[in-house]
Design a protein around this motif. Structure first.
Motif, PDB file in Angstrom:
ATOM      1  N   VAL A  64      -2.359  -6.350  -0.307  1.00 47.95           N
ATOM      2  CA  VAL A  64      -1.572  -5.228   0.229  1.00 47.95           C
ATOM      3  C   VAL A  64      -1.189  -5.464   1.684  1.00 47.95           C
ATOM      4  O   VAL A  64      -0.990  -4.513   2.448  1.00 47.95           O
ATOM      5  CB  VAL A  64      -2.346  -3.892   0.086  1.00 47.95           C
ATOM      6  CG1 VAL A  64      -2.481  -3.516  -1.360  1.00 47.95           C
ATOM      7  CG2 VAL A  64      -3.716  -3.971   0.755  1.00 47.95           C
ATOM      8  N   ASP A  65      -1.098  -6.732   2.096  1.00 46.40           N
ATOM      9  CA  ASP A  65      -0.728  -7.056   3.476  1.00 46.40           C
ATOM     10  C   ASP A  65       0.590  -6.402   3.885  1.00 46.40           C
ATOM     11  O   ASP A  65       0.762  -6.004   5.035  1.00 46.40           O
ATOM     12  CB  ASP A  65      -0.616  -8.577   3.652  1.00 46.40           C
ATOM     13  CG  ASP A  65      -1.944  -9.192   4.095  1.00 46.40           C
ATOM     14  OD1 ASP A  65      -2.839  -8.411   4.467  1.00 46.40           O
ATOM     15  OD2 ASP A  65      -2.072 -10.418   4.064  1.00 46.40           O
ATOM     16  N   ASP A  66       1.523  -6.311   2.952  1.00 45.94           N
ATOM     17  CA  ASP A  66       2.847  -5.795   3.300  1.00 45.94           C
ATOM     18  C   ASP A  66       2.975  -4.290   3.087  1.00 45.94           C
ATOM     19  O   ASP A  66       4.074  -3.742   3.135  1.00 45.94           O
ATOM     20  CB  ASP A  66       3.914  -6.523   2.476  1.00 45.94           C
ATOM     21  CG  ASP A  66       3.706  -6.338   0.971  1.00 45.94           C
ATOM     22  OD1 ASP A  66       2.587  -5.971   0.572  1.00 45.94           O
ATOM     23  OD2 ASP A  66       4.660  -6.581   0.208  1.00 45.94           O
ATOM     24  N   PHE A  67       1.860  -3.630   2.842  1.00 47.73           N
ATOM     25  CA  PHE A  67       1.909  -2.178   2.627  1.00 47.73           C
ATOM     26  C   PHE A  67       1.861  -1.465   3.974  1.00 47.73           C
ATOM     27  O   PHE A  67       1.024  -1.762   4.823  1.00 47.73           O
ATOM     28  CB  PHE A  67       0.731  -1.730   1.761  1.00 47.73           C
ATOM     29  CG  PHE A  67       0.849  -0.307   1.287  1.00 47.73           C
ATOM     30  CD1 PHE A  67       1.480  -0.020   0.089  1.00 47.73           C
ATOM     31  CD2 PHE A  67       0.352   0.739   2.035  1.00 47.73           C
ATOM     32  CE1 PHE A  67       1.602   1.290  -0.357  1.00 47.73           C
ATOM     33  CE2 PHE A  67       0.475   2.036   1.606  1.00 47.73           C
ATOM     34  CZ  PHE A  67       1.103   2.319   0.406  1.00 47.73           C
ATOM     35  N   ASP A  68       2.767  -0.522   4.190  1.00 46.00           N
ATOM     36  CA  ASP A  68       2.894   0.183   5.468  1.00 46.00           C
ATOM     37  C   ASP A  68       2.206   1.544   5.377  1.00 46.00           C
ATOM     38  O   ASP A  68       2.558   2.369   4.533  1.00 46.00           O
ATOM     39  CB  ASP A  68       4.381   0.359   5.801  1.00 46.00           C
ATOM     40  CG  ASP A  68       4.612   0.775   7.242  1.00 46.00           C
ATOM     41  OD1 ASP A  68       3.723   1.413   7.813  1.00 46.00           O
ATOM     42  OD2 ASP A  68       5.685   0.448   7.775  1.00 46.00           O
ATOM     43  N   MET A  69       1.224   1.797   6.250  1.00 44.79           N
ATOM     44  CA  MET A  69       0.526   3.088   6.242  1.00 44.79           C
ATOM     45  C   MET A  69       1.483   4.242   6.492  1.00 44.79           C
ATOM     46  O   MET A  69       1.233   5.368   6.075  1.00 44.79           O
ATOM     47  CB  MET A  69      -0.585   3.085   7.288  1.00 44.79           C
ATOM     48  CG  MET A  69      -1.831   2.323   6.888  1.00 44.79           C
ATOM     49  SD  MET A  69      -2.693   3.092   5.487  1.00 44.79           S
ATOM     50  CE  MET A  69      -3.196   4.646   6.224  1.00 44.79           C
ATOM     51  N   ARG A  70       2.577   3.944   7.201  1.00 44.77           N
ATOM     52  CA  ARG A  70       3.568   4.998   7.438  1.00 44.77           C
ATOM     53  C   ARG A  70       4.109   5.529   6.120  1.00 44.77           C
ATOM     54  O   ARG A  70       4.324   6.735   5.955  1.00 44.77           O
ATOM     55  CB  ARG A  70       4.696   4.417   8.291  1.00 44.77           C
ATOM     56  CG  ARG A  70       5.867   5.353   8.530  1.00 44.77           C
ATOM     57  CD  ARG A  70       6.977   4.623   9.237  1.00 44.77           C
ATOM     58  NE  ARG A  70       7.333   3.395   8.522  1.00 44.77           N
ATOM     59  CZ  ARG A  70       8.373   2.635   8.849  1.00 44.77           C
ATOM     60  NH1 ARG A  70       9.128   2.955   9.884  1.00 44.77           N
ATOM     61  NH2 ARG A  70       8.653   1.553   8.141  1.00 44.77           N
ATOM     62  N   HIS A  71       4.305   4.637   5.131  1.00 49.67           N
ATOM     63  CA  HIS A  71       4.813   5.072   3.832  1.00 49.67           C
ATOM     64  C   HIS A  71       3.818   5.975   3.129  1.00 49.67           C
ATOM     65  O   HIS A  71       4.195   6.887   2.376  1.00 49.67           O
ATOM     66  CB  HIS A  71       5.132   3.852   2.963  1.00 49.67           C
ATOM     67  CG  HIS A  71       6.303   3.077   3.466  1.00 49.67           C
ATOM     68  ND1 HIS A  71       6.407   1.716   3.345  1.00 49.67           N
ATOM     69  CD2 HIS A  71       7.424   3.482   4.113  1.00 49.67           C
ATOM     70  CE1 HIS A  71       7.548   1.311   3.882  1.00 49.67           C
ATOM     71  NE2 HIS A  71       8.184   2.367   4.351  1.00 49.67           N
ATOM     72  N   LEU A  72       2.539   5.746   3.348  1.00 53.11           N
ATOM     73  CA  LEU A  72       1.514   6.603   2.757  1.00 53.11           C
ATOM     74  C   LEU A  72       1.631   8.023   3.306  1.00 53.11           C
ATOM     75  O   LEU A  72       1.546   9.012   2.571  1.00 53.11           O
ATOM     76  CB  LEU A  72       0.130   6.013   3.067  1.00 53.11           C
ATOM     77  CG  LEU A  72      -1.040   6.505   2.218  1.00 53.11           C
ATOM     78  CD1 LEU A  72      -0.824   6.154   0.760  1.00 53.11           C
ATOM     79  CD2 LEU A  72      -2.331   5.876   2.730  1.00 53.11           C
ATOM     80  N   ARG A  73       1.832   8.121   4.621  1.00 46.44           N
ATOM     81  CA  ARG A  73       1.994   9.447   5.236  1.00 46.44           C
ATOM     82  C   ARG A  73       3.260  10.114   4.724  1.00 46.44           C
ATOM     83  O   ARG A  73       3.264  11.327   4.450  1.00 46.44           O
ATOM     84  CB  ARG A  73       2.026   9.306   6.759  1.00 46.44           C
ATOM     85  CG  ARG A  73       2.190  10.629   7.504  1.00 46.44           C
ATOM     86  CD  ARG A  73       1.790  10.471   8.955  1.00 46.44           C
ATOM     87  NE  ARG A  73       2.654   9.514   9.640  1.00 46.44           N
ATOM     88  CZ  ARG A  73       3.736   9.857  10.344  1.00 46.44           C
ATOM     89  NH1 ARG A  73       4.074  11.139  10.445  1.00 46.44           N
ATOM     90  NH2 ARG A  73       4.460   8.952  10.951  1.00 46.44           N
ATOM     91  N   TYR A  74       4.346   9.353   4.583  1.00 45.96           N
ATOM     92  CA  TYR A  74       5.577   9.932   4.063  1.00 45.96           C
ATOM     93  C   TYR A  74       5.375  10.458   2.643  1.00 45.96           C
ATOM     94  O   TYR A  74       5.798  11.571   2.303  1.00 45.96           O
ATOM     95  CB  TYR A  74       6.683   8.868   4.041  1.00 45.96           C
ATOM     96  CG  TYR A  74       7.193   8.444   5.395  1.00 45.96           C
ATOM     97  CD1 TYR A  74       6.800   9.117   6.558  1.00 45.96           C
ATOM     98  CD2 TYR A  74       8.059   7.372   5.521  1.00 45.96           C
ATOM     99  CE1 TYR A  74       7.275   8.723   7.797  1.00 45.96           C
ATOM    100  CE2 TYR A  74       8.548   6.972   6.765  1.00 45.96           C
ATOM    101  CZ  TYR A  74       8.137   7.653   7.899  1.00 45.96           C
ATOM    102  OH  TYR A  74       8.608   7.253   9.119  1.00 45.96           O
ATOM    103  N   PHE A  75       4.714   9.663   1.803  1.00 48.96           N
ATOM    104  CA  PHE A  75       4.462  10.068   0.414  1.00 48.96           C
ATOM    105  C   PHE A  75       3.644  11.356   0.359  1.00 48.96           C
ATOM    106  O   PHE A  75       3.991  12.308  -0.353  1.00 48.96           O
ATOM    107  CB  PHE A  75       3.729   8.938  -0.311  1.00 48.96           C
ATOM    108  CG  PHE A  75       3.209   9.313  -1.672  1.00 48.96           C
ATOM    109  CD1 PHE A  75       4.055   9.404  -2.767  1.00 48.96           C
ATOM    110  CD2 PHE A  75       1.851   9.586  -1.867  1.00 48.96           C
ATOM    111  CE1 PHE A  75       3.583   9.759  -4.025  1.00 48.96           C
ATOM    112  CE2 PHE A  75       1.362   9.931  -3.108  1.00 48.96           C
ATOM    113  CZ  PHE A  75       2.230  10.018  -4.191  1.00 48.96           C
ATOM    114  N   LEU A  76       2.567  11.424   1.127  1.00 47.62           N
ATOM    115  CA  LEU A  76       1.699  12.603   1.111  1.00 47.62           C
ATOM    116  C   LEU A  76       2.426  13.839   1.629  1.00 47.62           C
ATOM    117  O   LEU A  76       2.210  14.950   1.134  1.00 47.62           O
ATOM    118  CB  LEU A  76       0.442  12.340   1.945  1.00 47.62           C
ATOM    119  CG  LEU A  76      -0.526  11.299   1.371  1.00 47.62           C
ATOM    120  CD1 LEU A  76      -1.595  10.934   2.397  1.00 47.62           C
ATOM    121  CD2 LEU A  76      -1.174  11.807   0.095  1.00 47.62           C
TER     122      LEU A  76
END
Length: 342
Positions: free
Chosen positions: A40-52
């Motif tokens: 998951v190196d290319d996974f952006d935590m920002r996208h997690l916040r957007y999803f939630l």
């Protein structure tokens, strides 16, 4: 020598061999974590916040407003996340968005990640600059002082947690569960019962409720109103958003005692509205512990006509399995607060 070996030589963890070597179980877990992180190196935590945020808001437009980005930009980021995951996460319609089966599975697995990461950071450097404490409406000043003196960063013993500072802010009880689990609040102060299974807490206030009314109220001269007197009164009460659980259980308790009260909901996060309603409505009373209103010159407190009145219990809460939960458990033991885990 790897960092894992160096760490083992400096500090033997619980369950380590006498010579300081890391147990195989710990070593294997770290190696698995390295492999998982690579995937998951290319996974952006920002996208997690957007999803939630989209999940919580129910629409992309509302989420974009909360995140302070444009709606097209947020939609594009959600599509990138779906492409990275390899599955559609939302069903879009004119009414908003709903989670797909894959989206529900994704939410179930990732919703604890922000809190876990925050706890990991706090455990590595357990002195964040500010810990936010959410305070629901109508909390007496005595409770705030007790919590302030008890938690790190607030009272005279805060030197044991250097650099910590508490910041109390008004947050409705219905919102605190989500904010605690996402790490936006370190602690919350709410009325019992707590409905969320994800929180732990410690009771800091436990007082019997009595009847509160304006000085000019017709029942103010009675030393103890009867159930018959109260049957003719409406009850100024919390809406469910102000006190989930408490808002339902107390009227049910009163009904068992003989008072099927007609409720008059009001936003009690604002004390001025509470006072105004009592002073301008002739058949309106409220329920409060005596200590919460005894210094208020415009109100009168009277006991309920029962030897077993309902009680108001206020608790400090924290997200379960978090660094703050462990801090709260420690403080509860030191100050005699009744700690509990749902």
């Amino acid at each position: 020598m790897s960092v894992l070996d160096e760490w083992a030589g400096q500090r033997a963890p619980v369950g380590a061999d006498p010579d300081g070597r890391v147990p195989h179980a710990v070593s294997d877990a770290v190696h698995r974590a390295v492999s998982d992180a690579r995937d998951v190196d290319d996974f952006d935590m920002r996208h997690l916040r957007y999803f939630l945020t989209v999940v919580r808001s129910g629409t992309v437009s509302a989420a974009a407003q909360q995140l302070r980005i444009s709606q097209p930009s947020l939609s594009q980021q959600i599509r990138r996340l779906e492409k990275r995951v390899g599955a559609a996460l939302f069903i879009r319609s004119s009414r908003g968005v709903e989670l797909t089966a894959g989206g529900r599975a994704f939410l179930r697995e990732i919703q604890g990640i922000p809190g876990q990461l925050r706890s990991a950071i706090a455990a590595a450097a357990p002195a964040p600059q500010v810990w936010s404490v959410g305070v629901c409406g109508g909390v007496p000043a005595d409770v705030l002082i007790e919590v302030q003196n008890g938690l790190p960063g607030g009272g005279p013993d805060s030197g044991r947690d250097p650099g910590v500072r508490l910041r109390m802010r008004s947050v409705g009880a219905a919102d605190q569960d989500d904010l605690l689990r996402r790490g936006e609040l370190a602690f919350g102060i709410v009325r019992m019962p707590i409905l969320s299974p994800h929180l732990v807490g410690a009771v800091v206030w436990d007082e019997p409720l009595g009847v509160v009314m304006a000085q000019q109220h017709a029942l103010a001269e009675r030393a103890e109103p009867t159930w018959s007197d109260l049957a003719r009164q409406r009850l100024l009460w919390y809406d469910e958003g102000c006190a989930p659980g408490f808002a339902d259980t107390i009227p049910a308790h009163l009904a068992r005692l003989g008072w099927n009260s007609v409720l008059h909901p009001v936003d009690q996060d604002q004390h001025a509205l509470f006072l105004h309603a009592l002073q301008t409505t002739s058949d309106l009373v409220a329920l409060r512990p005596r200590r919460a209103v005894e210094k208020e010159p415009h109100l009168v407190w009277r006991p309920l006509p029962t030897s077993r009145p309902p009680r108001e219990r206020l608790a400090v809460t924290a997200a379960g399995d978090s660094h703050e939960a462990r801090v709260l458990q420690r403080v509860a033991g030191e100050r005699g607060w009744g700690f509990f885990a749902e």
